[in-house]
Design an enzyme around this catalytic site. Structure first.
Site, mmCIF file in Angstrom:
data_model
loop_
_atom_site.group_PDB
_atom_site.id
_atom_site.type_symbol
_atom_site.label_atom_id
_atom_site.label_comp_id
_atom_site.label_asym_id
_atom_site.label_seq_id
_atom_site.Cartn_x
_atom_site.Cartn_y
_atom_site.Cartn_z
ATOM 1 N N ASP A 51 -27.921 16.003 -85.246
ATOM 2 C CA ASP A 51 -29.335 16.280 -85.004
ATOM 3 C C ASP A 51 -29.811 17.512 -85.765
ATOM 4 O O ASP A 51 -30.858 17.508 -86.406
ATOM 5 C CB ASP A 51 -29.591 16.435 -83.505
ATOM 6 C CG ASP A 51 -28.532 17.294 -82.818
ATOM 7 O OD1 ASP A 51 -27.727 17.939 -83.524
ATOM 8 O OD2 ASP A 51 -28.503 17.337 -81.574
ATOM 9 N N ASP A 77 -21.479 2.062 -77.678
ATOM 10 C CA ASP A 77 -20.159 2.265 -78.289
ATOM 11 C C ASP A 77 -19.055 2.310 -77.235
ATOM 12 O O ASP A 77 -17.965 2.836 -77.496
ATOM 13 C CB ASP A 77 -20.144 3.584 -79.082
ATOM 14 C CG ASP A 77 -20.667 3.400 -80.503
ATOM 15 O OD1 ASP A 77 -20.964 2.256 -80.883
ATOM 16 O OD2 ASP A 77 -20.799 4.408 -81.223
ATOM 17 N N ASP A 90 -30.852 10.290 -75.086
ATOM 18 C CA ASP A 90 -29.455 10.169 -74.666
ATOM 19 C C ASP A 90 -29.392 9.404 -73.349
ATOM 20 O O ASP A 90 -30.396 9.215 -72.659
ATOM 21 C CB ASP A 90 -28.818 11.549 -74.516
ATOM 22 C CG ASP A 90 -28.422 12.143 -75.863
ATOM 23 O OD1 ASP A 90 -28.475 11.411 -76.870
ATOM 24 O OD2 ASP A 90 -28.071 13.338 -75.915
ATOM 25 N N ASP A 131 -28.538 9.949 -70.366
ATOM 26 C CA ASP A 131 -28.924 10.524 -69.072
ATOM 27 C C ASP A 131 -30.387 10.970 -69.043
ATOM 28 O O ASP A 131 -30.812 11.598 -68.072
ATOM 29 C CB ASP A 131 -28.024 11.709 -68.729
ATOM 30 C CG ASP A 131 -28.079 12.804 -69.778
ATOM 31 O OD1 ASP A 131 -28.062 12.466 -70.975
ATOM 32 O OD2 ASP A 131 -28.129 13.995 -69.425
#
Length: 534
Positions: free
Chosen positions: A289, A136, A195, A197
């Site tokens: 989540d 995105d 995610d 990282d």
């Protein structure tokens, strides 16, 4: 001579005015103190003590559960069936379930190579895995870099696809939802989310997927986080202490007792059938989540936490990034509670005990009481009792309960036990921001849907440490001066308490430091984090 007389007259006038003002303020204080201030403060003390007891009981209960889990060796492999997936000569690779790996991204210049490389390095039959990079990003340069990285791995035979959207509607939830709607995902059995990282080990799928294959009642297998930059500065060490307690105690207790805990949004494997039955991804809050986890739990699905499986990731290393993250993590659950409370109460598929666990323990105590009592009690009510000695606070509420709660919070990170005092200061500073965010979410005020992606540094962490030149920042900004003034107020309250002990014989020495610590906290804590990151 006339000048001297004038100055003397002005000085006397000023002194008289000041004395009059002090006298008037003392009279006003004396008139409102007994009928108004004292009753209100006593009521606040009672409410705060009740909340402290709620938090204390919750912490002790979880401590006992963890102790029993360790004593009786209730490992996941003993509670759920686990067998390695074996090769089948006739079926070939089709004996392995189809796995989808999703990596949502947003302007992740520093970490996109790490996460994509780790996902592409997962050990699994190459024709039974799909990797989606859901980008995105709004920076065209970063988008091109991410796309080139995906093409590089695709040229090596990895089944990876690069997906973009025309807008950022729904933020992370919107990206994940659109990724699930792609045609090549229909044959997938499980979806793994990382995610940008996060760097999983190659055996991640071999250790998680078998639980889902052999236990059809399981919807989610959640791994633990391992922080690669925990030792970067004192602030990251404080974060490590808080999050390690969350994983070591809260997640483990939820998994071992009620088979429910909040999905952490990453480093987890979902059964796609359970995800779809729960209604898929929703963007009505900033904690998509947790939203999904609660809805799936209300459908009767169970969750498993694997504390032995750790996935490397990064902690926010600046105060600004951490505050934005904590706003989202505190505001989102409160807003979700507002939207789902009636749905939880009226649900017919789960037991009443599980409803109580979700409403009381998961939401009320952990998402509201923990923040409110830390700020209101220790940063407002206790300092106020110094100015109103008529209001007494029992020793057990000021010394014993907070001490036990604090000690229990160190269970997750014993290596940081010597930093306990700094952790107390840090958590009290952040309690103001968390309390404010919780009320914003509960009342759906401004910033309720604010989503600012946490800044990640990746390999730049090492480069920054190597090239960082010493510099002298401005001594104190306006905000720091405000906190320093609170530090001075804390010192004043401390000496007031000393006066009580020595001259009035009130014997406040038991919680003398607790009365003044709130203002010391806000002064030292804030300035300390500024110094750490400067």
């Amino acid at each position: 001579m006339d000048r001297l007389s004038s100055r003397t007259i002005l000085s006397d006038t000023f002194q008289g005015t000041r004395d009059d003002f002090s006298t008037q303020m003392a009279l006003i204080w004396g008139q409102i103190k007994a009928p108004l201030i004292v009753p209100l403060l006593r009521l606040a003390v009672i409410i705060c003590l009740i909340m402290s007891l709620m938090l204390f009981i919750e912490r002790v209960y979880m401590g006992i559960v963890i102790l029993l889990v360790k004593l009786f060796g209730r490992k996941p492999e003993r509670r759920y069936k686990w067998e390695a997936i074996k090769d089948d000569v006739e079926l070939g690779n089709s004996a392995y379930p189809m796995v989808l790996v999703q990596i949502p991204m947003y302007n992740e210049r520093e970490v996109y190579q790490l996460s994509i490389g780790a996902a592409c390095g997962l050990s699994w039959p190459s024709d039974r895995i799909i990797i989606q990079v859901l980008d995105d990003s709004t920076d065209p340069t970063i988008k091109d870099l991410v796309e080139l990285e995906c093409q590089r791995w695709a040229s090596q035979g990895i089944n990876i696809e690069y997906a973009i959207r025309d807008n950022r509607n729904g933020y992370k939830a919107g990206a994940l939802k659109e990724g699930m709607n792609r045609s090549n995902v229909k044959h997938c059995d499980y979806v793994v989310i990382f995610d940008a990282d996060f760097q999983p080990e190659p055996d991640f799928l071999w250790r998680t997927i078998p639980f889902l294959v052999h236990n059809p009642e399981l919807a989610l297998v959640q791994a633990r986080w391992k922080f690669v930059n925990a030792d970067e500065c004192l602030m990251t060490r404080m974060q490590e202490m808080s999050l390690d307690y969350h994983f070591t105690v809260e997640q483990e207790v939820g998994s071992s007792t009620y088979a429910f805990f909040g999905f952490n949004g990453t480093a987890g494997v979902w059964r796609i059938a359970a995800l779809n039955e729960a209604g898929g991804w929703k963007d009505r809050t900033t904690v998509e989540d947790m939203d999904l986890a609660v809805r799936a739990s209300l459908k009767g699905w169970k969750f498993l936490y694997l504390g032995s499986l750790k996935v490397k990731n990064e902690l926010p290393s600046t105060l600004k990034a951490y505050r934005y993250q904590q706003h989202r993590w505190s505001c989102g659950p409160a807003n979700l509670f507002r939207k789902m409370i009636m749905e939880i109460i009226t649900n017919k598929k789960v037991s009443s005990w599980k409803k109580v666990h979700v409403i009381y323990s998961f939401f009320v105590v952990r998402k509201f009481v923990a923040h409110i009592v830390t700020f209101i009690f220790y940063c407002v009510v206790l300092p106020a009792t110094v100015l109103v000695p008529e209001v007494e606070v029992p020793k057990w509420g000021v010394v014993y309960i907070p001490s036990i709660i604090t000690i229990l919070n160190t269970v997750g990170t014993p290596r940081s036990l010597h930093l306990l005092l700094f952790w107390i200061l840090f958590e009290n500073v952040m309690s103001l921001h968390r309390t404010k965010a919780a009320f914003i979410g509960l009342l759906e005020a401004d910033r309720v849907n604010e989503w600012i992606v946490t800044e990640k540094l990746g390999d730049a962490l090492k480069a920054r440490a190597a090239t960082k030149a010493p510099r002298k920042p401005p001594l104190f900004t306006f905000g720091e001066r405000l906190y320093l003034s609170e530090l001075c107020v804390g010192a004043y309250l401390f000496f007031c308490g000393c006066y009580d002990v020595v001259f009035r014989k009130n014997h406040y020495f038991i919680y003398l430091y607790a009365q003044a610590i709130a203002f010391f906290i806000m002064g030292f804590g804030y300035v300390g984090t500024i110094v750490i990151n400067s």
